[in-house]
Design an enzyme around this catalytic site. Structure first.
Site, PDB file in Angstrom:
ATOM      1  N   ASP A   1      15.738 -38.783  17.160  1.00  0.00           N
ATOM      2  CA  ASP A   1      16.207 -40.048  17.705  1.00  0.00           C
ATOM      3  C   ASP A   1      17.590 -39.780  18.294  1.00  0.00           C
ATOM      4  O   ASP A   1      18.198 -38.729  18.041  1.00  0.00           O
ATOM      5  CB  ASP A   1      16.260 -41.077  16.574  1.00  0.00           C
ATOM      6  CG  ASP A   1      16.919 -42.374  16.973  1.00  0.00           C
ATOM      7  OD1 ASP A   1      16.582 -42.920  18.034  1.00  0.00           O
ATOM      8  OD2 ASP A   1      17.805 -42.841  16.224  1.00  0.00           O
TER       9      ASP A   1
ATOM     10  N   ASP B   1      20.520 -42.676  19.306  1.00  0.00           N
ATOM     11  CA  ASP B   1      21.609 -43.524  18.800  1.00  0.00           C
ATOM     12  C   ASP B   1      21.645 -43.543  17.282  1.00  0.00           C
ATOM     13  O   ASP B   1      20.621 -43.783  16.620  1.00  0.00           O
ATOM     14  CB  ASP B   1      21.460 -44.952  19.333  1.00  0.00           C
ATOM     15  CG  ASP B   1      22.094 -45.125  20.704  1.00  0.00           C
ATOM     16  OD1 ASP B   1      22.653 -44.142  21.218  1.00  0.00           O
ATOM     17  OD2 ASP B   1      22.024 -46.231  21.259  1.00  0.00           O
TER      18      ASP B   1
END
Length: 277
Positions: free
Chosen positions: A25, A27
């Protein structure tokens, strides 16, 4: 089978022995929200690309992948070993030797975009969410995805984390919008966001698409994210069969990368060969 462990409890020797792809991922996993990776993280990702295929699967748009990842990546990174899957995997980019080429994209129709935007705004106003303080636009057309951010696209990370710690506001809003758009996929995104895309398109789709294109089983993909709880936007990657590692932020991810690099680099001989099949 859903296989999720905290990064701190992982069997790193076992992971390195079995993994063929490492996914992240973006953020609050590799970088703070909307911010570039720090130099230390850029170094780790650069080194990892020279050892194993690395995928970035994020709800953010492609332009953020450029500013947060590509613009700070080391010059000696193996870009051919990097897989970029923005907007929750509804787009996929590969390096062609000269530039980043789009392998596929699943765009929403203009009518579906309009209906999604109208529904998001109407229900956000009805539920009192639209009146929250805002940092920048609340609704963004990402082509293959419409994203609502309750506090605006540029809200500071601290404000996002405080806004809905139990996800109740997001779940209520997502349910109301989903009732308006039964033919689309409506899901909670990050700390303050709701994403709308074509059906069946989330990080589970991204993991399966990546596994298919690289000729590996989903279980051979290790995926790292900060929202691994059921309902979190990283959870579908685990549902797809990836070996999922949960982190609480980039500091955890940096330590995780060091554990993996220690083992991967020890397996690589001076000629650049690895001891893995």
């Amino acid at each position: 089978m859903v296989n999720i462990r905290s990064w701190a409890d992982a069997d790193y020797d076992g992971l390195v022995a079995s993994m063929r792809v490492l996914g992240f991922d973006l953020d609050n996993t590799l970088a703070c929200s909307k911010q570039p990776m720090h130099a230390a993280m850029a170094d780790r990702i650069t080194r990892l690309t020279r050892l194993i295929p690395v995928a970035i699967i994020t709800g953010g748009r492609y332009e953020l992948v450029v500013s947060q990842i590509l613009d700070v990546l080391g010059k000696d990174a193996d870009r051919a070993n990097l897989h970029l899957m923005p907007t929750s995997g509804t787009r996929y980019y590969r390096w062609n030797g000269a530039d980043w080429a789009c392998v596929y994209e699943h765009e929403l129709s203009e009518e579906d975009k309009r209906r999604a935007i109208d529904s998001l705004r109407r229900h956000a106003e009805e539920q009192g969410v639209w009146n929250e303080p805002s940092w920048g636009p609340r609704i963004e057309d990402r082509g293959s995805q419409i994203t609502f951010s309750a506090l605006g696209q540029l809200a500071p990370a601290e404000a996002k984390e405080r806004w809905d710690p139990g996800d109740a506001k997001k779940m209520r809003l997502a349910a109301a919008v989903a009732a308006d758009l039964p033919h689309l996929k409506v899901r909670p995104g990050g700390y303050t966001s709701i994403d709308v895309s074509a059906p069946g398109l989330d990080k589970a789709y991204a993991v399966r698409a990546l596994a298919d294109r690289l000729g590996v089983e989903p279980s051979r993909i290790v995926f790292v994210g900060d929202r691994m709880n059921p309902g979190g936007n990283d959870y579908p990657a685990a549902q797809a069969g990836a070996a999922a590692l949960s982190v609480t932020g980039p500091d955890d991810t940096l330590r995780l990368c060091d554990e993996l690099l220690d083992r991967l680099e020890r397996q690589t001989d001076p000629a650049g060969h690895t001891g893995r099949d």
